[in-house]
Design a protein around this motif. Structure first.
Motif, PDB file in Angstrom:
ATOM      1  N   MET A  36       1.495   0.291  18.224  1.00 15.91           N
ATOM      2  CA  MET A  36       2.618  -0.588  18.006  1.00 15.91           C
ATOM      3  C   MET A  36       3.416  -0.627  19.305  1.00 15.91           C
ATOM      4  N   ALA A  37       3.604  -1.784  19.843  1.00  8.45           N
ATOM      5  CA  ALA A  37       4.313  -1.959  21.106  1.00  8.45           C
ATOM      6  C   ALA A  37       5.810  -1.749  20.911  1.00  8.45           C
ATOM      7  N   ALA A  38       6.519  -1.530  22.011  1.00  7.48           N
ATOM      8  CA  ALA A  38       7.962  -1.281  21.971  1.00  7.48           C
ATOM      9  C   ALA A  38       8.713  -2.422  21.287  1.00  7.48           C
ATOM     10  N   THR A  39       8.268  -3.641  21.489  1.00  7.65           N
ATOM     11  CA  THR A  39       8.964  -4.772  20.869  1.00  7.65           C
ATOM     12  C   THR A  39       8.825  -4.747  19.354  1.00  7.65           C
ATOM     13  N   VAL A  40       7.718  -4.228  18.864  1.00  5.81           N
ATOM     14  CA  VAL A  40       7.517  -4.137  17.425  1.00  5.81           C
ATOM     15  C   VAL A  40       8.426  -3.065  16.847  1.00  5.81           C
ATOM     16  N   ILE A  41       8.567  -1.964  17.538  1.00  5.73           N
ATOM     17  CA  ILE A  41       9.372  -0.846  17.055  1.00  5.73           C
ATOM     18  C   ILE A  41      10.819  -1.260  16.839  1.00  5.73           C
ATOM     19  N   ASN A  42      11.329  -2.149  17.664  1.00  8.00           N
ATOM     20  CA  ASN A  42      12.732  -2.532  17.594  1.00  8.00           C
ATOM     21  C   ASN A  42      12.990  -3.846  16.870  1.00  8.00           C
ATOM     22  N   ASP A  43      11.974  -4.465  16.358  1.00  8.33           N
ATOM     23  CA  ASP A  43      12.130  -5.776  15.732  1.00  8.33           C
ATOM     24  C   ASP A  43      11.691  -5.722  14.269  1.00  8.33           C
ATOM     25  N   PRO A  44      12.629  -5.869  13.333  1.00 18.10           N
ATOM     26  CA  PRO A  44      12.261  -5.764  11.919  1.00 18.10           C
ATOM     27  C   PRO A  44      11.263  -6.833  11.467  1.00 18.10           C
ATOM     28  N   ASP A  45      11.315  -8.023  12.047  1.00 17.62           N
ATOM     29  CA  ASP A  45      10.358  -9.062  11.664  1.00 17.62           C
ATOM     30  C   ASP A  45       8.936  -8.693  12.104  1.00 17.62           C
ATOM     31  N   SER A  46       8.826  -8.073  13.271  1.00 15.69           N
ATOM     32  CA  SER A  46       7.515  -7.625  13.741  1.00 15.69           C
ATOM     33  C   SER A  46       6.996  -6.483  12.879  1.00 15.69           C
ATOM     34  N   ILE A  47       7.885  -5.592  12.478  1.00 17.53           N
ATOM     35  CA  ILE A  47       7.479  -4.499  11.597  1.00 17.53           C
ATOM     36  C   ILE A  47       7.017  -5.068  10.254  1.00 17.53           C
ATOM     37  N   GLU A  77      12.038  -0.745   8.806  1.00 13.43           N
ATOM     38  CA  GLU A  77      12.379  -2.173   8.789  1.00 13.43           C
ATOM     39  C   GLU A  77      13.778  -2.383   8.202  1.00 13.43           C
ATOM     40  N   GLN A  78      14.058  -1.736   7.093  1.00 10.45           N
ATOM     41  CA  GLN A  78      15.361  -1.897   6.444  1.00 10.45           C
ATOM     42  C   GLN A  78      16.500  -1.351   7.311  1.00 10.45           C
ATOM     43  N   LYS A  79      16.285  -0.223   7.946  1.00  8.40           N
ATOM     44  CA  LYS A  79      17.309   0.355   8.830  1.00  8.40           C
ATOM     45  C   LYS A  79      17.590  -0.570  10.011  1.00  8.40           C
ATOM     46  N   LEU A  80      16.543  -1.145  10.573  1.00  6.23           N
ATOM     47  CA  LEU A  80      16.731  -2.057  11.699  1.00  6.23           C
ATOM     48  C   LEU A  80      17.449  -3.328  11.252  1.00  6.23           C
ATOM     49  N   ARG A  81      17.120  -3.810  10.070  1.00  6.08           N
ATOM     50  CA  ARG A  81      17.819  -4.998   9.552  1.00  6.08           C
ATOM     51  C   ARG A  81      19.309  -4.689   9.358  1.00  6.08           C
ATOM     52  N   THR A  82      19.611  -3.519   8.837  1.00  3.63           N
ATOM     53  CA  THR A  82      21.004  -3.104   8.655  1.00  3.63           C
ATOM     54  C   THR A  82      21.690  -2.966  10.008  1.00  3.63           C
ATOM     55  N   TYR A  83      21.010  -2.342  10.945  1.00  2.00           N
ATOM     56  CA  TYR A  83      21.570  -2.139  12.277  1.00  2.00           C
ATOM     57  C   TYR A  83      21.825  -3.468  12.971  1.00  2.00           C
ATOM     58  N   LYS A  84      20.870  -4.377  12.879  1.00  2.00           N
ATOM     59  CA  LYS A  84      21.029  -5.688  13.532  1.00  2.00           C
ATOM     60  C   LYS A  84      22.147  -6.488  12.868  1.00  2.00           C
ATOM     61  N   GLY A  85      22.423  -6.216  11.594  1.00  2.00           N
ATOM     62  CA  GLY A  85      23.470  -6.932  10.888  1.00  2.00           C
ATOM     63  C   GLY A  85      24.865  -6.366  11.145  1.00  2.00           C
TER      64      GLY A  85
END
Length: 95
Positions: free
Chosen positions: A1-12, A82-90
């Motif tokens: 999993m590339a770095a962009t996937v790790i930080n992007d909930p849509d990619s996850i 994914e859920q944590k990143l969505r919360t964080y991005k929000g």
């Protein structure tokens, strides 16, 4: 999993879908192979078949737990990430 996937909930989310798809394909292929082996067992009854069937059964017993591990990884770890990143991005950042 590339770095962009790790930080992007849509990619996850997309990656989770790929894992689910792979699990479904693996289970489907296992079922088809079991059916084929059962069909062949009706006419192929020598020692080579017994050895083949034993090897297949050993492999089958490893495939099911693999599906369970992949499913757990997808539905627990990746889903939570994914859920944590969505919360964080929000959450808006205030400095």
């Amino acid at each position: 999993m590339a770095a962009t996937v790790i930080n992007d909930p849509d990619s996850i989310h997309a990656y989770r879908g790929k894992i689910q798809n792979a699990i479904e394909k693996l289970k489907s292929q296992l079922t088809k192979t079991e059916t084929a082996v059962n069909t062949v067992s009706e006419s192929w009854k020598d020692s080579n078949f017994v050895e083949f069937q034993n090897n297949f059964n050993e492999d089958k017993e490893q495939i099911r737990p693999l599906c369970d591990v992949l499913s757990n990884y997808e539905s627990n770890l990746l889903y939570q990430l994914e859920q944590k990143l969505r919360t964080y991005k929000g959450t808006s950042m205030h400095l």
